[in-house]
Design an enzyme around this catalytic site. Sequence first.
Site, PDB file in Angstrom:
ATOM      1  N   LYS A   1       0.896  -6.029   7.693  1.00 28.31           N
ATOM      2  CA  LYS A   1       2.293  -5.601   7.620  1.00 28.31           C
ATOM      3  C   LYS A   1       3.173  -6.708   7.035  1.00 28.31           C
ATOM      4  O   LYS A   1       4.137  -6.437   6.311  1.00 28.31           O
ATOM      5  CB  LYS A   1       2.794  -5.157   9.002  1.00 28.31           C
TER       6      LYS A   1
ATOM      7  N   TYR B   1      -3.518  -6.462  11.731  1.00 27.50           N
ATOM      8  CA  TYR B   1      -2.381  -5.552  11.495  1.00 27.50           C
ATOM      9  C   TYR B   1      -1.119  -6.350  11.163  1.00 27.50           C
ATOM     10  O   TYR B   1      -0.382  -6.004  10.232  1.00 27.50           O
ATOM     11  CB  TYR B   1      -2.184  -4.718  12.757  1.00 27.50           C
TER      12      TYR B   1
ATOM     13  N   ALA C   1       9.880   0.523  14.452  1.00 28.63           N
ATOM     14  CA  ALA C   1       9.483  -0.322  15.594  1.00 28.63           C
ATOM     15  C   ALA C   1       8.779   0.573  16.616  1.00 28.63           C
ATOM     16  O   ALA C   1       7.554   0.564  16.710  1.00 28.63           O
ATOM     17  CB  ALA C   1      10.686  -1.023  16.186  1.00 28.63           C
TER      18      ALA C   1
ATOM     19  N   LEU D   1      -9.017   5.801   2.917  1.00 30.42           N
ATOM     20  CA  LEU D   1      -8.324   4.910   1.971  1.00 30.42           C
ATOM     21  C   LEU D   1      -8.824   3.472   2.033  1.00 30.42           C
ATOM     22  O   LEU D   1      -8.511   2.676   1.148  1.00 30.42           O
ATOM     23  CB  LEU D   1      -6.816   4.967   2.235  1.00 30.42           C
TER      24      LEU D   1
ATOM     25  N   SER E   1       5.943  -2.389   9.589  1.00 34.01           N
ATOM     26  CA  SER E   1       6.061  -2.407  11.060  1.00 34.01           C
ATOM     27  C   SER E   1       6.859  -3.624  11.490  1.00 34.01           C
ATOM     28  O   SER E   1       6.773  -4.688  10.877  1.00 34.01           O
ATOM     29  CB  SER E   1       4.681  -2.476  11.715  1.00 34.01           C
ATOM     30  N   LYS E   2       7.559  -3.462  12.611  1.00 32.55           N
ATOM     31  CA  LYS E   2       8.293  -4.590  13.194  1.00 32.55           C
ATOM     32  C   LYS E   2       7.359  -5.752  13.543  1.00 32.55           C
ATOM     33  O   LYS E   2       7.788  -6.899  13.635  1.00 32.55           O
ATOM     34  CB  LYS E   2       9.053  -4.156  14.450  1.00 32.55           C
TER      35      LYS E   2
ATOM     36  N   ARG F   1      -8.226  10.984   6.225  1.00 34.54           N
ATOM     37  CA  ARG F   1      -9.674  11.065   6.486  1.00 34.54           C
ATOM     38  C   ARG F   1     -10.054  12.425   7.058  1.00 34.54           C
ATOM     39  O   ARG F   1     -10.935  13.095   6.561  1.00 34.54           O
ATOM     40  CB  ARG F   1     -10.098   9.976   7.496  1.00 34.54           C
TER      41      ARG F   1
HETATM   42  P1  NAP Z   1      -0.657   8.260  13.093  1.00 32.97           P
HETATM   43  O1  NAP Z   1       0.067   9.273  13.894  1.00 32.97           O
HETATM   44  O2  NAP Z   1      -1.957   7.734  13.585  1.00 32.97           O
HETATM   45  O3  NAP Z   1      -0.866   8.821  11.631  1.00 32.97           O
HETATM   46  C1  NAP Z   1      -1.536   8.041  10.665  1.00 32.97           C
HETATM   47  C2  NAP Z   1      -1.966   8.953   9.531  1.00 32.97           C
HETATM   48  O4  NAP Z   1      -2.654   8.157   8.572  1.00 32.97           O
HETATM   49  C3  NAP Z   1      -2.916  10.026   9.988  1.00 32.97           C
HETATM   50  O5  NAP Z   1      -2.620  11.214   9.291  1.00 32.97           O
HETATM   51  C4  NAP Z   1      -4.295   9.462   9.616  1.00 32.97           C
HETATM   52  O6  NAP Z   1      -5.128  10.562   9.390  1.00 32.97           O
HETATM   53  C5  NAP Z   1      -3.971   8.683   8.341  1.00 32.97           C
HETATM   54  N1  NAP Z   1      -4.856   7.542   8.095  1.00 32.97           N
HETATM   55  C6  NAP Z   1      -4.970   6.420   8.838  1.00 32.97           C
HETATM   56  N2  NAP Z   1      -5.894   5.601   8.320  1.00 32.97           N
HETATM   57  C7  NAP Z   1      -6.364   6.215   7.207  1.00 32.97           C
HETATM   58  C8  NAP Z   1      -7.342   5.876   6.236  1.00 32.97           C
HETATM   59  N3  NAP Z   1      -8.049   4.747   6.306  1.00 32.97           N
HETATM   60  N4  NAP Z   1      -7.569   6.729   5.232  1.00 32.97           N
HETATM   61  C9  NAP Z   1      -6.895   7.898   5.146  1.00 32.97           C
HETATM   62  N5  NAP Z   1      -5.957   8.259   6.029  1.00 32.97           N
HETATM   63  C10 NAP Z   1      -5.696   7.439   7.053  1.00 32.97           C
HETATM   64  O7  NAP Z   1       0.279   6.964  12.868  1.00 32.97           O
HETATM   65  P2  NAP Z   1       1.868   6.790  12.769  1.00 32.97           P
HETATM   66  O8  NAP Z   1       2.337   6.240  14.063  1.00 32.97           O
HETATM   67  O9  NAP Z   1       2.497   8.000  12.209  1.00 32.97           O
HETATM   68  O10 NAP Z   1       1.925   5.586  11.721  1.00 32.97           O
HETATM   69  C11 NAP Z   1       2.262   5.761  10.360  1.00 32.97           C
HETATM   70  C12 NAP Z   1       2.672   4.402   9.790  1.00 32.97           C
HETATM   71  O11 NAP Z   1       3.783   3.899  10.548  1.00 32.97           O
HETATM   72  C13 NAP Z   1       1.570   3.335   9.882  1.00 32.97           C
HETATM   73  O12 NAP Z   1       1.590   2.540   8.720  1.00 32.97           O
HETATM   74  C14 NAP Z   1       1.989   2.507  11.078  1.00 32.97           C
HETATM   75  O13 NAP Z   1       1.541   1.179  10.985  1.00 32.97           O
HETATM   76  C15 NAP Z   1       3.507   2.577  10.971  1.00 32.97           C
HETATM   77  N6  NAP Z   1       4.199   2.300  12.239  1.00 32.97           N
HETATM   78  C16 NAP Z   1       4.265   3.233  13.246  1.00 32.97           C
HETATM   79  C17 NAP Z   1       4.953   2.917  14.418  1.00 32.97           C
HETATM   80  C18 NAP Z   1       5.116   3.923  15.531  1.00 32.97           C
HETATM   81  O14 NAP Z   1       5.824   3.608  16.502  1.00 32.97           O
HETATM   82  N7  NAP Z   1       4.571   5.103  15.472  1.00 32.97           N
HETATM   83  C19 NAP Z   1       5.542   1.658  14.583  1.00 32.97           C
HETATM   84  C20 NAP Z   1       5.438   0.742  13.553  1.00 32.97           C
HETATM   85  C21 NAP Z   1       4.770   1.076  12.382  1.00 32.97           C
HETATM   86  P3  NAP Z   1      -6.715  10.489   9.651  1.00 32.97           P
HETATM   87  O15 NAP Z   1      -6.909   9.863  10.995  1.00 32.97           O
HETATM   88  O16 NAP Z   1      -7.148  11.895   9.554  1.00 32.97           O
HETATM   89  O17 NAP Z   1      -7.227   9.678   8.529  1.00 32.97           O
END
Ligand code: NAP
Length: 269
Positions: A158, A154, A185, A65, A141-142, A39
């Site tokens: 997931k 969420y 996780a 998205l 995600s976990k 975004r």
């Molecule tokens: P993050 O740092 O917030 O990064 C998410 C990215 O996705 C950002 O670049 C964001 O950019 C983009 N994004 C989110 N919603 C969007 C939308 N509707 N349209 C277009 N772009 C979008 O998150 P992250 O922690 O890296 O997470 C990445 C994935 O890992 C996710 O699916 C999350 O559920 C999963 N996950 C993460 C963790 C963790 O511990 N970090 C744990 C379990 C699962 P903009 O805001 O600019 O759009």
Amino acid sequence: MDLDLTDKVVLVTGGSKGIGAAIVREFIAEGANVVNVNRSTEQGEALQAEYAKQGKQCLFVQGDLSQTDACQRAVKFALKQFGRIDVLVNNAGVNDGVTLEDGPVAFNESLQRNLVHYYSMLHFALDALKTSQGAVINIGSKVATTGQGGTSGYAAAKGGINGLTREWAVDLAPYSIRVNTVLPAETWTPLYAELMDQAEDSTAAKQSVEQLIPLQQRFTTAQEIANTVVFLASSRSSHTTGQIIYVDGGYTHLDRKCTSSSSSIDLTR
Ligand code: NAP
């Protein structure tokens, strides 16, 4: 190890920050061309410029998205630029805390933010992936396995991604398209750091999470998630499909006695 990813075209959602950014960097390090959809524009354009200076392609597409046409535009853009798509990484998502109390409208919106675009991206990229006999990697995600409380949308999204991983692996096996999910996780990202900073004692807050992680009592790094994603996309995992792979230091499955808070108790008696 040669992962055979040179000049492959990889479409990554949410590749400007956190886990997605590590995935983008790893694919480019392997010689792939990337299209990155987000975004916000600032980080995506900065990544594009950084790599352009090195003669590498990390093309940014702006789009939300949760809007179906943004998914279609991103796929069209990748095909216009490169004429093919070899890998789709569905990564964008947010743990938006939509609860049981928030109601059906908020729940549906959470599914739009976290699940529906995984389907839409693959739907629009399907013909290209059939042609390339490509690979799909979803980031889950976990929470789908453990629950978390207070995040119905969420968790459903997931859980849906895990189900669709098996469903799509079956659907697409006849086309030699592999579909796998990598499941974090507790992964350390700038967003996670911000979250911890909101606590009164951010160091203690971080440690309280770390002590729950059996392997080395530390967060998974985004690089460790990216390493697995790139491997799964590569021909080195050419007979792996329909798998849900936990890159989580044992957080989700290992015995609670592995964590430091309980390890002092002798459970062998
Ligand atoms: P993050 O740092 O917030 O990064 C998410 C990215 O996705 C950002 O670049 C964001 O950019 C983009 N994004 C989110 N919603 C969007 C939308 N509707 N349209 C277009 N772009 C979008 O998150 P992250 O922690 O890296 O997470 C990445 C994935 O890992 C996710 O699916 C999350 O559920 C999963 N996950 C993460 C963790 C963790 O511990 N970090 C744990 C379990 C699962 P903009 O805001 O600019 O759009």
